[in-house]
Design an enzyme around this catalytic site. Structure first.
Site, PDB file in Angstrom:
ATOM      1  N   ARG A   1     -24.064  15.804  23.305  1.00  7.70           N
ATOM      2  CA  ARG A   1     -24.184  16.367  21.967  1.00  7.70           C
ATOM      3  C   ARG A   1     -23.940  15.264  20.940  1.00  7.70           C
ATOM      4  NH1 ARG A   1     -26.744  19.790  23.844  1.00  7.70           N
ATOM      5  NH2 ARG A   1     -26.461  22.044  23.763  1.00  7.70           N
TER       6      ARG A   1
ATOM      7  N   HIS B   1     -34.327  15.232  21.066  1.00  5.31           N
ATOM      8  CA  HIS B   1     -33.570  16.189  21.896  1.00  5.31           C
ATOM      9  C   HIS B   1     -34.490  16.847  22.937  1.00  5.31           C
ATOM     10  CE1 HIS B   1     -29.850  19.022  21.959  1.00  5.31           C
ATOM     11  NE2 HIS B   1     -30.409  18.968  23.149  1.00  5.31           N
TER      12      HIS B   1
ATOM     13  N   GLU C   1     -29.662  17.355  13.607  1.00  7.73           N
ATOM     14  CA  GLU C   1     -30.977  17.506  14.252  1.00  7.73           C
ATOM     15  C   GLU C   1     -31.789  18.567  13.531  1.00  7.73           C
ATOM     16  OE1 GLU C   1     -30.375  18.242  18.437  1.00  7.73           O
ATOM     17  OE2 GLU C   1     -29.191  16.434  18.674  1.00  7.73           O
TER      18      GLU C   1
END
Ligand code: 8YV
Length: 325
Positions: free
Chosen positions: A237, A285, A266
């Site tokens: 993360r 991601h 993000e």
């Protein structure tokens, strides 16, 4: 009457059908600031909630008085207020096994791409800059036989250790709360303190979830302990890494480079300095983002919701204590 559920992620057609056999569905694509009011409204009646990405907090749960089960199509659950779910005796289900190998492949891709400057050099070729035999300014660093440091030895850490050991003959250091005999016996991994791992590793792969304990675990002080030839890979993360400190370290040569699949914000903001640093490989991601794995995660999340609403949970519950009550 079928129980009502709210789904906030688009499902593959066959899984949608499976859900429709069991439930009356109110469908959203996500939970966003824009549609939050509609989601809250739909939750009034819902017994189940299924999706991933959107924030599921106390306010949202306050609007869901009939909720009996929540299922996320992800391994990570930092978007969920687990304490609040537990207080309400609502099981939270996740998909910890479906994505292991795919994420480990992504981490290895970041290791290789950063070390061998794959993205940067491929761009130069496409820009027509390959006009003669390449010289040292196009060279990268080796991966094989270098030391792999794994911070967070869960399922993905283990799969990464397997790749590093058998594929690249890398000695492996790991830092984790508990000892992992499988990693030690099968892949020759050695457990050590974080400081030692940072000092000795050529690739530091951070695979930790986001918790109060892991927030900004890797900051200025930790980056300064790394070799100037080392690469940091971030694939757990984003907020585990102090991004401004990392940007500084990448700019002033404290470390060689960074491969990143996760970020503090993000999608990564367009003005992030990370975008203009040549020694950064940034991915959007996509750790688990293959067709097969995303399907497997979705299928697991659907199975999990059905099991939880039937009171038949056997695995994959984040807060299993609620099941005993
Ligand atoms: C995806 C992830 O972001 O599973 C996780 O925790 O971070 C990723 O696989 C997520 O599953 C999106 O659906």
């Amino acid at each position: 009457m079928k129980p009502s559920i709210v789904v906030y992620k688009k499902q593959p057609a066959d899984l949608q059908q499976r859900l429709e056999q069991h439930f009356a569905i109110t469908q959203f694509d996500d939970i966003t600031e824009e549609n939050r009011a509609q989601v809250l409204d739909a939750l009034q009646n819902a017994e189940g909630l299924l999706g991933s990405g959107g924030r599921v907090d106390k306010e949202l749960l306050d609007h869901a008085p009939r909720l009996r089960a929540v299922s996320t199509s992800s391994v990570g659950y930092d978007n969920f207020d687990v304490a609040e779910l537990t207080r309400r005796e609502i099981p939270l289900m996740h998909t910890p096994t479906a994505l292991t190998d795919t994420v480990a492949d992504t981490v290895m891709a970041l290791v290789l791409a950063t070390a061998r400057r794959v993205v940067n050099l491929a761009e130069r070729v496409k820009a027509g800059e390959w006009t003669q035999n390449v010289g040292p300014d196009w060279f990268g660093i080796d991966v094989h036989h270098k030391t792999m440091g794994i911070v967070g030895m869960g399922r993905i850490g283990l799969a990464l250790a397997q790749r590093a050991h058998f594929g690249f003959d890398m000695p492996i250091l790991y830092n984790a709360r508990s000892q992992h005999t499988e990693a030690e016996e099968r892949f020759g991994a050695r457990k050590c303190e974080l400081d030692e791992l940072l000092e000795k590793s050529d690739f530091v792969c951070v695979l930790l979830p986001m918790t109060q304990q892991t927030f900004h675990l890797i900051g200025k002080e930790q980056l300064a302990k790394m070799k100037s030839s080392a690469v940091l890979v971030s694939a757990g993360r984003g907020p585990v890494i102090d991004e401004p400190a990392l940007i500084e370290a990448l700019k002033n040569g404290t470390i060689y480079g960074a491969g990143m699949d996760v970020f503090e914000t993000e999608p990564l903001p367009k003005d992030s300095p990370l975008l203009s640093l040549p020694n950064v490989v940034a991915l959007p991601h996509i750790g688990s983002a293959t067709h097969q794995t995303r399907y497997d995660m979705a299928a697991c999340a659907v199975d999990n919701l059905i099991a939880a609403l039937n009171g038949d949970v056997k695995q994959f519950c984040v807060n299993p204590d609620v099941l005993k009550k």
